[in-house]
Enzyme design. Structure first.
Site, PDB file in Angstrom:
ATOM      1  CB  CYS A  56      68.227   2.401 -15.737  1.00  0.00           C
ATOM      2  SG  CYS A  56      66.973   1.335 -15.037  1.00  0.00           S
ATOM      3  CG  HIS A  64      65.220   6.102 -12.349  1.00  0.00           C
ATOM      4  ND1 HIS A  64      65.924   6.444 -13.489  1.00  0.00           N
ATOM      5  CD2 HIS A  64      65.580   4.806 -12.078  1.00  0.00           C
ATOM      6  CE1 HIS A  64      66.658   5.413 -13.885  1.00  0.00           C
ATOM      7  NE2 HIS A  64      66.462   4.417 -13.055  1.00  0.00           N
TER       8      HIS A  64
HETATM    9  N1  COA Z   1      60.224   7.743  -2.642  1.00  0.00           N
HETATM   10  C1  COA Z   1      59.365   8.521  -1.955  1.00  0.00           C
HETATM   11  N2  COA Z   1      58.040   8.344  -1.972  1.00  0.00           N
HETATM   12  C2  COA Z   1      57.571   7.351  -2.736  1.00  0.00           C
HETATM   13  C3  COA Z   1      58.413   6.518  -3.486  1.00  0.00           C
HETATM   14  C4  COA Z   1      59.784   6.746  -3.412  1.00  0.00           C
HETATM   15  N3  COA Z   1      60.635   5.974  -4.099  1.00  0.00           N
HETATM   16  N4  COA Z   1      57.653   5.625  -4.157  1.00  0.00           N
HETATM   17  C5  COA Z   1      56.369   5.886  -3.843  1.00  0.00           C
HETATM   18  N5  COA Z   1      56.329   6.930  -2.991  1.00  0.00           N
HETATM   19  C6  COA Z   1      55.149   7.516  -2.353  1.00  0.00           C
HETATM   20  C7  COA Z   1      54.059   7.825  -3.349  1.00  0.00           C
HETATM   21  O1  COA Z   1      54.138   9.138  -3.819  1.00  0.00           O
HETATM   22  C8  COA Z   1      52.806   7.608  -2.503  1.00  0.00           C
HETATM   23  O2  COA Z   1      52.614   8.746  -1.699  1.00  0.00           O
HETATM   24  P1  COA Z   1      51.129   9.256  -1.371  1.00  0.00           P
HETATM   25  O3  COA Z   1      50.487   8.137  -0.610  1.00  0.00           O
HETATM   26  O4  COA Z   1      51.364  10.488  -0.570  1.00  0.00           O
HETATM   27  O5  COA Z   1      50.476   9.494  -2.696  1.00  0.00           O
HETATM   28  C9  COA Z   1      53.204   6.484  -1.574  1.00  0.00           C
HETATM   29  O6  COA Z   1      54.640   6.513  -1.501  1.00  0.00           O
HETATM   30  C10 COA Z   1      52.771   5.121  -2.060  1.00  0.00           C
HETATM   31  O7  COA Z   1      53.074   5.035  -3.424  1.00  0.00           O
HETATM   32  P2  COA Z   1      52.974   3.707  -4.232  1.00  0.00           P
HETATM   33  O8  COA Z   1      53.067   4.025  -5.698  1.00  0.00           O
HETATM   34  O9  COA Z   1      51.785   2.914  -3.774  1.00  0.00           O
HETATM   35  O10 COA Z   1      54.314   2.963  -3.798  1.00  0.00           O
HETATM   36  P3  COA Z   1      54.665   1.482  -4.043  1.00  0.00           P
HETATM   37  O11 COA Z   1      54.837   0.830  -2.719  1.00  0.00           O
HETATM   38  O12 COA Z   1      53.721   0.860  -5.015  1.00  0.00           O
HETATM   39  O13 COA Z   1      56.097   1.606  -4.780  1.00  0.00           O
HETATM   40  C11 COA Z   1      58.442   1.312  -4.690  1.00  0.00           C
HETATM   41  C12 COA Z   1      57.223   1.988  -4.066  1.00  0.00           C
HETATM   42  C13 COA Z   1      59.669   1.695  -3.895  1.00  0.00           C
HETATM   43  C14 COA Z   1      58.274  -0.211  -4.664  1.00  0.00           C
HETATM   44  C15 COA Z   1      58.579   1.786  -6.150  1.00  0.00           C
HETATM   45  O14 COA Z   1      58.719   3.181  -6.158  1.00  0.00           O
HETATM   46  C16 COA Z   1      59.777   1.159  -6.828  1.00  0.00           C
HETATM   47  O15 COA Z   1      59.687   0.034  -7.306  1.00  0.00           O
HETATM   48  N6  COA Z   1      60.911   1.861  -6.925  1.00  0.00           N
HETATM   49  C17 COA Z   1      62.110   1.334  -7.540  1.00  0.00           C
HETATM   50  C18 COA Z   1      62.087   1.596  -9.007  1.00  0.00           C
HETATM   51  C19 COA Z   1      63.216   0.890  -9.690  1.00  0.00           C
HETATM   52  O16 COA Z   1      63.539  -0.253  -9.392  1.00  0.00           O
HETATM   53  N7  COA Z   1      63.819   1.539 -10.686  1.00  0.00           N
HETATM   54  C20 COA Z   1      64.900   0.977 -11.449  1.00  0.00           C
HETATM   55  C21 COA Z   1      66.131   1.025 -10.655  1.00  0.00           C
HETATM   56  S1  COA Z   1      67.462   0.143 -11.380  1.00  0.00           S
END
Ligand code: COA
Length: 385
Positions: free
Chosen positions: A85, A334
Site C-alpha cells: 500500500c 484507498h
Molecule cells: N466504508 C464505508 N462503506 C463501505 C465500505 C467502507 N470501508 N466498504 C463497503 N462499503 C459499503 C459499500 O459501498 C456498500 O454500500 P451499498 O450497499 O450502499 O452499495 C456496502 O458497504 C456493502 O459493500 P460491500 O462491497 O459488499 O462490502 P464488503 O463487506 O464486501 O467489504 C470491507 C467491506 C470492509 C470488508 C472491505 O471494504 C475491506 O476489506 N476493506 C479493507 C481494505 C483493506 O484492507 N485495505 C488495505 C489496508 S492495509
C-alpha cells in the site's frame, strides 16, 4: 543533491469505477497532471508508476512500459514500483531521488490500482499478500484482523475507546464530503460507525478503508526547471523511507510502527522541521486505529494520547493539525497503489491554497505518511511551499 518540486497534479475520480479500465484511470490522472504542469509530454524524461498488485486485481503486469505506452511517452525509461500500500509513496521517492541526483530534470509519477473487478474475498487475499503469507494470511489473519489486534492492544495499554476510533472515521467522512474526487462524500455519525457490521472486532465496517479504483499523478521538476513551469512550486523538503518485519509477531510493539518513526525522524531532519511545524498531514488511515497510531508515531501527539486528541478535535480541519483533509483512505478511498501519490496531490493543493472548501488556512508545511502492509514499509515526505 538538488532541490525538487511538484509542478503539476491530477486525479481520477476514486470509487467503484466499473465503466473504466486500469489504462483509462491512468490517463484521467496523468493527462490532468501534465496539462496542469504546463510541461510538454515530450519534455518528460522518466516515469515511475506505483501499483501494488495489478496482476491479481486486473490481470495486468508490466505496468512500467504499459503506462508509458498508454500515455504516448515511449521510449522514455519507465518502471513500476511495488511496496504494497506504500507503492505510490515509494514511487514518489524514487522520482525524487532520480531528480535530486541530477540524473534527470523532469519526471512523471503515476499511482494506480483497479481493485473492484474481483470479489471482496479475492481482494482480501490479494491485500493479505502484503503481510507474511506463511505466518499470517494462510492462517486467516486478514488486514482488518491484523489492525484489530493493534487496536485491542492500544485499547488495553492506553484506554483508547471504540468511540474515539469512530471519531476518526466521522472526521474523515466530513473532510471527504468537501472533496469531489472522494469515493464517499456522505457524512456519518459515531453511532453509525459503532452500529455498522463487525469486520474484525473491534473494527467495524465504518472503521475500514474501502476497496477502490483510482489513479493519481504528479509532475516533478528539478530546481533549475521548476519555476519555468509554475509560480507556485511545492518543494520536497524531506523524503525518507524505512522498513520493518512483515509479520506483526516479530515486532517490538503492537501499538507503534517503528518504520514510521524512523522514516519521520529522517524526513524531519532533512527538512529541518519539527512535528509542531506541520500544519496539514495526510496519514495512512487504512483503519481508524491506524490514524491514531500515525499521529502518535509522527510526533504530533504523545504516545497513548492519539485517541484523546481525536476526541478533543485536535485533528479537525484548521485545529492544532489538520489530518487527512482529503478524507483520507477512509473516505477518499484507498486504491492501494495510488494512495501515496494522492497524498502528495492533496498536500500540493493545500500548500498552493487550491483546496477549496477544505482549505487549511496558512498551510505552509505539510507531511505525507504512506504505509505498506501492517507497517513493514513506511515512507514520509515533508513538503513546503
Ligand atoms: N466504508 C464505508 N462503506 C463501505 C465500505 C467502507 N470501508 N466498504 C463497503 N462499503 C459499503 C459499500 O459501498 C456498500 O454500500 P451499498 O450497499 O450502499 O452499495 C456496502 O458497504 C456493502 O459493500 P460491500 O462491497 O459488499 O462490502 P464488503 O463487506 O464486501 O467489504 C470491507 C467491506 C470492509 C470488508 C472491505 O471494504 C475491506 O476489506 N476493506 C479493507 C481494505 C483493506 O484492507 N485495505 C488495505 C489496508 S492495509
Amino acid at each position: 543533491m538538488r532541490n525538487v518540486a511538484v509542478v503539476g497534479y491530477g486525479l481520477s475520480k476514486f470509487g467503484e469505477r466499473w465503466e473504466a479500465g486500469l489504462k483509462e484511470l491512468v490517463s484521467e490522472a496523468a493527462v490532468a497532471a501534465i496539462n496542469a504542469s504546463g510541461v510538454e509530454p515530450k519534455q518528460i524524461q522518466c516515469l515511475f508508476t506505483g501499483a501494488m498488485s495489478s496482476g491479481r486485481f486486473a490481470n495486468q503486469e508490466h505496468l512500467g512500459a504499459l503506462v508509458a505506452d498508454q500515455l504516448g511517452l515511449t521510449p522514455i525509461p519507465s518502471v513500476r514500483v511495488e511496496a504494497a500500500c506504500a507503492s505510490g509513496g515509494v514511487a514518489v521517492r524514487q522520482a525524487y531521488l532520480a531528480l535530486a541526483s541530477g540524473a534527470y530534470d523532469l519526471a512523471l509519477v503515476v499511482g494506480v490500482e483497479k481493485m473492484t473487478d474481483i470479489d471482496v474475498g479475492h481482494a482480501t487475499t490479494t491485500l493479505g499478500t502484503a503481510g507474511d503469507y506463511e505466518w499470517e494470511v494462510f492462517h486467516g489473519a486478514t488486514f482488518p484482523a491484523l489492525y484489530a489486534m493493534m487496536a485491542r492492544r492500544h485499547m488495553h495499554d492506553f484506554g483508547t475507546k471504540e468511540e474515539q476510533m469512530a471519531m476518526v472515521s466521522v472526521k474523515n467522512h466530513s473532510n471527504g464530503s468537501k472533496n469531489k474526487f472522494a469515493q464517499f462524500q456522505n457524512l456519518i455519525t459515531v453511532d453509525a460507525v459503532l452500529n455498522s457490521s463487525v469486520v474484525a472486532s473491534p473494527l467495524k465496517l465504518l472503521d475500514c478503508s474501502p476497496i477502490t479504483d483510482g489513479a493519481a499523478a504528479i509532475v516533478m521538476a528539478s530546481e533549475n526547471l521548476a519555476r519555468k513551469f509554475t509560480d507556485a512550486p511545492v518543494w520536497i523538503a524531506g523524503s525518507a523511507q524505512a522498513s520493518d518485519t512483515l509479520a506483526l509477531h516479530d515486532r517490538e510493539s503492537l501499538t507503534s510502527l517503528k518504520a514510521t518513526k524512523v522514516a519521520a525522524e529522517y524526513a524531519y531532519k532533512q527538512a529541518n522541521v519539527r512535528p509542531n511545524d506541520i500544519k496539514v498531514a495526510e496519514v495512512h488511515d487504512c483503519f481508524s486505529i491506524a490514524e491514531i497510531l500515525a499521529i502518535e508515531d509522527l510526533g504530533f501527539f504523545n504516545k497513548g494520547y492519539g485517541g484523546k486528541a481525536v476526541e478533543e478535535g485536535e485533528t479537525q480541519l484548521n485545529s492544532k493539525i489538520s489530518v487527512n483533509s482529503s478524507g483520507g483512505l477512509k473516505a477518499c478511498g484507498h486504491p492501494v497503489g495510488a494512495t501515496g501519490v494522492k497524498q502528495i496531490v492533496e498536500l500540493t493543493m493545500q500548500l498552493r491554497n487550491e483546496a477549496g472548501a477544505r482549505q487549511v488556512s496558512n498551510a505552509d508545511i505539510g507531511l505525507a505518511h504512506n504505509v505498506g502492509g501492517s507497517g513493514a514499509t513506511a515512507v514520509v515526505h515533508v513538503l513546503r511551499r
